[in-house]
Scaffold this active site. Structure first.
Site, PDB file in Angstrom:
ATOM      1  N   TYR A   1     -72.995  10.324 -42.936  1.00 44.03           N
ATOM      2  CA  TYR A   1     -73.352  10.445 -41.359  1.00 44.03           C
ATOM      3  C   TYR A   1     -72.690  11.768 -41.251  1.00 44.03           C
ATOM      4  CZ  TYR A   1     -73.600   9.451 -36.450  1.00 44.03           C
ATOM      5  OH  TYR A   1     -73.907   9.502 -35.244  1.00 44.03           O
TER       6      TYR A   1
ATOM      7  N   LYS B   1     -74.562  15.079 -39.729  1.00 42.33           N
ATOM      8  CA  LYS B   1     -74.158  15.559 -38.484  1.00 42.33           C
ATOM      9  C   LYS B   1     -73.857  16.908 -38.429  1.00 42.33           C
ATOM     10  CE  LYS B   1     -75.897  12.303 -36.018  1.00 42.33           C
ATOM     11  NZ  LYS B   1     -77.088  12.513 -35.445  1.00 42.33           N
TER      12      LYS B   1
END
Length: 300
Positions: free
Chosen positions: A165, A169
């Site tokens: 993640y 991101k």
């Protein structure tokens, strides 16, 4: 000054619930025609249903707004193309793209399967790239576009169990760092949001009492600014519980160590000077940093 989106058309991905729903409702309340995109899967990306997106469309229409639902996956080329075609067929243009869709597959890096890493990167990074690529020529032709990507403090600063993640991101920040430059001549502005909110995605990360504080609608006002006519470009806005701040990638002034007799030991000896953040500054583009290096090297 009131922010309005009358005559503007917005696509919000992952808008069937949580932050995306809040963004879509607020855009519609301020006059935008909204495409509510949501695959309808669970937070890991499994499954699919149009129910959530349809409910948000019903909410918008009940409040007097205009909206349509779309169930495409942001990772599917054909689905993204269909979403864009559906939007243009229904409303004639695309002014705003809010990239919000996402999933979680958290595990420590030791335990994480490569497949889970790849899927999260596909959804968050490529699932931002593909819709943006699809709307980009439309926005260029119009001479107007506002694009928002959703980053995270997990990418900016790190968070245990979220290598997949976090990588994705921070990737979307790198993505808009160049888009903000390429879009300038066509009035396309690109910004990033790092939200903190109690949603289906994050409910087990917060104590129950945080739900009333970290609401999605305490984040969405910042989104309205990032996609407004007077929006900045290249900004990373952090928002949560009504608190707003901005993040920047900073660089120390640095020190010229010479080119003759340069060794690793010399770098180590000067480590405190090299890493001294007093006087640190951000750069709008890579060439500015190169200019600083050239200046220090020339003066040295």
């Amino acid at each position: 000054m009131s922010i309005r989106f009358d005559g503007k058309v917005a696509i919000v991905t992952g808008a069937g619930g949580g932050l995306g729903r809040s963004h879509a409702l607020e855009l519609a309340r301020r006059g935008a025609k909204v495409v509510v995109n949501d695959l309808g899967g669970d937070r890991t990306g499994a499954g699919g249903s149009s129910d959530a997106a349809n409910k948000v469309v019903e909410e918008i229409k009940a409040a007097g707004g205009e909206a349509i639902a779309n169930g495409s996956s942001v990772t599917d080329d054909e689905g993204v193309a269909n979403m864009v075609k559906q939007t243009v067929d229904a409303f004639g243009r695309i002014d705003i793209l809010v990239n919000n869709a996402g999933i979680l597959r958290d595990k420590s890096f030791t335990k994480m399967e490569i497949g889970d890493f790849q899927l999260v990167v596909d959804v968050h990074l490529m699932g931002t790239v593909k819709p943006t690529k699809a709307v980009w020529p439309i926005m260029k032709e119009q001479g107007y576009g506002r694009i928002m990507v959703t980053t995270s403090t997990s990418g900016l600063y790190g968070n245990f169990g979220q290598t997949n993640y976090g990588a994705a991101k921070l990737g979307v920040v790198g993505f808009i760092n160049t888009l903000k430059l390429e879009g300038q001549k066509d009035n396309i502005r690109c910004n990033a949001l790092a939200p903190v909110a109690f949603t289906r995605m994050t409910s087990d990360l917060f104590p129950p009492e945080a739900e009333e504080m970290f609401t999605p609608d305490s984040v969405s006002p910042g989104v309205m600014v990032l996609v407004s006519e007077d929006a900045p470009t290249g900004t990373i806005l952090l928002a949560g519980a009504g608190v707003f701040s901005a993040a920047q990638i900073m660089e120390s002034e640095g020190v010229f160590l010479g080119r003759e007799g340069l060794t690793a030991e010399k770098v180590l000896e000067n480590w405190e000077k090299i890493t001294d953040m007093k006087g640190a500054q951000p750069y709008f583009m890579g060439g500015e940093q190169t200019g600083k290096v050239l200046k220090l090297a020339t003066e040295g």
